[in-house]
Design a protein around this motif. Structure first.
Motif, PDB file in Angstrom:
ATOM      1  N   LYS A  58       0.513  -1.017  -0.131  1.00  0.00           N
ATOM      2  CA  LYS A  58       0.010   0.418  -0.092  1.00  0.00           C
ATOM      3  C   LYS A  58       0.559   2.019   0.507  1.00  0.00           C
ATOM      4  O   LYS A  58       0.290   2.193  -0.309  1.00  0.00           O
ATOM      5  N   VAL A  89      -1.458  -2.485  -6.463  1.00  0.00           N
ATOM      6  CA  VAL A  89      -1.773  -1.330  -5.872  1.00  0.00           C
ATOM      7  C   VAL A  89      -2.579  -0.247  -5.888  1.00  0.00           C
ATOM      8  O   VAL A  89      -3.110  -0.530  -6.986  1.00  0.00           O
ATOM      9  N   ASN A 268      -4.347  -0.706  -0.958  1.00  0.00           N
ATOM     10  CA  ASN A 268      -3.328  -1.058  -1.659  1.00  0.00           C
ATOM     11  C   ASN A 268      -4.139  -2.009  -3.213  1.00  0.00           C
ATOM     12  O   ASN A 268      -3.839  -2.454  -3.804  1.00  0.00           O
TER      13      ASN A 268
END
Lengths: 285, 285, 285
Positions: A58, A89, A268
């Motif tokens: 993240k 991500v 993320n």
């Protein structure tokens, strides 16, 4: 661990604006890539996905900019196709500022009037910002009308909104003052999202309209899209209408932009496109 | 004073992977240069050499990446030719991850078996990673055999290893199962370093081989170079063999990569190529 | 809020030297742009002007580099044309190090001798550094003479200095030793600013000149512009003359460069070109 933002931009030079805004949102370092072609995206995204793992993922995120909005949209799809499973991500798409600008404009409008069931007309709504403004107003329950000088373009944009978001927007051909006056009959909301330097609604038209309550425009450089207003107006009342100019909207747009970039680093797996950005925008005014 | 890493990459876009890894190694700012041609190197290196002086020089370093390994090797030579005397900065070469990947693979193998005097076969060993794996295994005292589908390519690689490192590796032409089975007779170590998507050793062959003790492969994307193994295996025992897949090796590769980048800033005269990177790799497992 | 420097460079790769120097001057992050064409400048500057507002604007600044000095000068004009009113950021122009090098050289000379009313000869003064050295020496009150192998080029440079700065510099054609000897008659200051690798004044000429007191040269790579001197000399006395070589000047140049970049962030309306950089240079020696 540093918060790193991968800036993907299809323009020759990656946007200075997007880069500085990212730093101001708390990013530690921006990895700016300009001249990014669609076929370059996969490898760049691999580099962002595979370097850090688990909880650390993240701390890396992706921002898609560039002045070419359709290319930016295609890049977002390619980014999402590149991820697999939890190996991903967070990503935000805001090519040409289209999502944050539309979100800010609609936030301004909904802050001034309850749009549910009200007639809203978006002039020159076929571009990226206009299409997004129509979408967000329709989601908020307004009865949205979109104009273009050519009926085919107006219809195509409405069909795109229908297919992508399942929302109804009514297309209109508006190429002269008479048509402008007609489409604004009964409207309470007027927004102009035309190209810079094009005046779309004359002062005499909006002043003579008794139902209009809120007006907004996104042109910072004269002439404004709505004649007789100033870019810095931020809710100014005139002739019984509440009016927002480009700079008035721009201040909020900047806060939303920064807020969204900051949000990217909280998980993320976020995908911030027009709807998600608008949700985040509700925290700002 | 900030630790700055000059990233030189011959690809159009400099590697996101190398850049993020550098930040995670403690670099304060990465100066990423993509599309670097050999003739660009000298001026870029001058900028790194001449800005800081004396003790401060060690706060600047150079990383050579790029997916084209021969170009990366030529760039390292050019960097070293550009330095003069003590006016230099530390430099690490890892084009396409070739050095760190080979170092990680050989570390995995030597952690599982004492390779001295043992027969090791590196399939499709003519590429950058394969050539480096052969070199490191030979340095560790293994009796190394290298295969290729074409005898000339196998021989050329062995000659290159001989001339560059003074080490003996035996070339073999292996283009079918029969030859694969034959070259593995008496081998205790099997490594595959072929192109992605090429299966080099069938499951029935390695399972039927009674002497094989350790196997490793660097293909993360199916099919693996050794049939019937999984990329995430990291020392898994199966059929009496200890097996390492690409992701198992990859985790260690990442640690080595970060460790080497961090090391660059301890002095201004380090040159980290395959042998030096392998030495540093001994501190990781 | 981070101090961000937008580095605009017309070379393919933005200068590593300028970038590292900026970090050493205290910049938090450098946004490096290479391959910048004149027509790219406006949009890049907009990104720097419009992201932060009011007091915060001074945390963004622009540096114009690149080895092509005329292009850098044109870029500075374009940057200044892009600003409007108080919506601007500070900018420093130092293409090819021309301003900081000239400022450092003249600081060295004025530190060694009171130049007012003294005859100074700048050999090969038609290039960017030479033209700036002539300007600064003339501003300090010296009687400045500029030489070139071609009279037209010498005259053109003197006219440029006259029109841009209102200062008188006398042009001379010097293409052989006899002319060199003649122009140096009665001179107390000699400076050479020729191309690398060109020796302009023979040792026998300057040694035989009884009036010369201070000499300076900017060539770091042999041969030096003044025969028989060393690049690292930093005020060395020889034959009754005080002599400065390129590296002696270079150390001061670096301090001035860093000092100017640091100064950029003290206000949002500074324009650091040759004269302003020289003023700042007075704080360094």
């Amino acid at each position: 661990m540093k918060k790193l933002l991968l800036q993907l931009d299809s323009d020759k030079h990656p946007s200075v604006f997007d880069c500085i805004t990212a730093y101001d949102a708390g990013v530690d370092d921006v990895l700016s890539y300009g001249g990014v072609a669609l076929e370059d995206v996969r490898n760049l995204v691999y580099g962002a996905m595979f370097t850090r793992g688990g909880e650390d993922l993240k701390n890396t995120a992706i921002f898609i900019g560039g002045s070419d909005v359709p290319t930016g949209e295609a890049m977002l799809k390619e980014v999402l196709n590149t991820f697999f499973g939890p190996v991903r991500v967070s990503v935000m798409a805001d090519p040409n500022g289209s999502n944050t600008t539309a979100a800010a404009a609609v936030r301004k409008i909904t802050g001034a009037i309850d749009v549910r069931g009200r007639k809203a007309v978006v002039f020159a709504g076929t571009g990226p910002v206009g299409m997004r403004v129509c979408t967000l107003l329709a989601k908020e329950g307004a009865e949205v009308h979109l104009t273009s000088r050519k009926m085919e373009r107006a219809e195509a944009t409405c069909e795109l909104i229908k297919s992508r978001f399942g929302l109804e927007v009514t297309p209109h051909q508006v190429a002269d003052d008479e048509a402008a006056r007609a489409v604004l009959e009964g409207a309470e909301i007027l927004m102009t999202t035309g190209a810079p330097g094009v005046m779309l609604v004359k002062e005499e038209i909006w002043k003579a309209n008794p139902t209009l309550k809120v007006m907004a425009d996104v042109n910072a450089v004269p002439p404004t899209g709505i004649e007789g207003i100033k870019p810095h107006w931020d809710g100014k009342e005139k002739e019984g209408k509440v009016i927002f100019g480009a700079l008035g909207i721009g201040g909020l747009k900047m806060k939303i932009h920064r807020g969204c970039v900051a949000r990217l680093f909280e998980a993320n797996d976020l995908v911030l496109d027009v709807e998600e950005i608008y949700e985040i925008a509700k925290g700002y005014q």
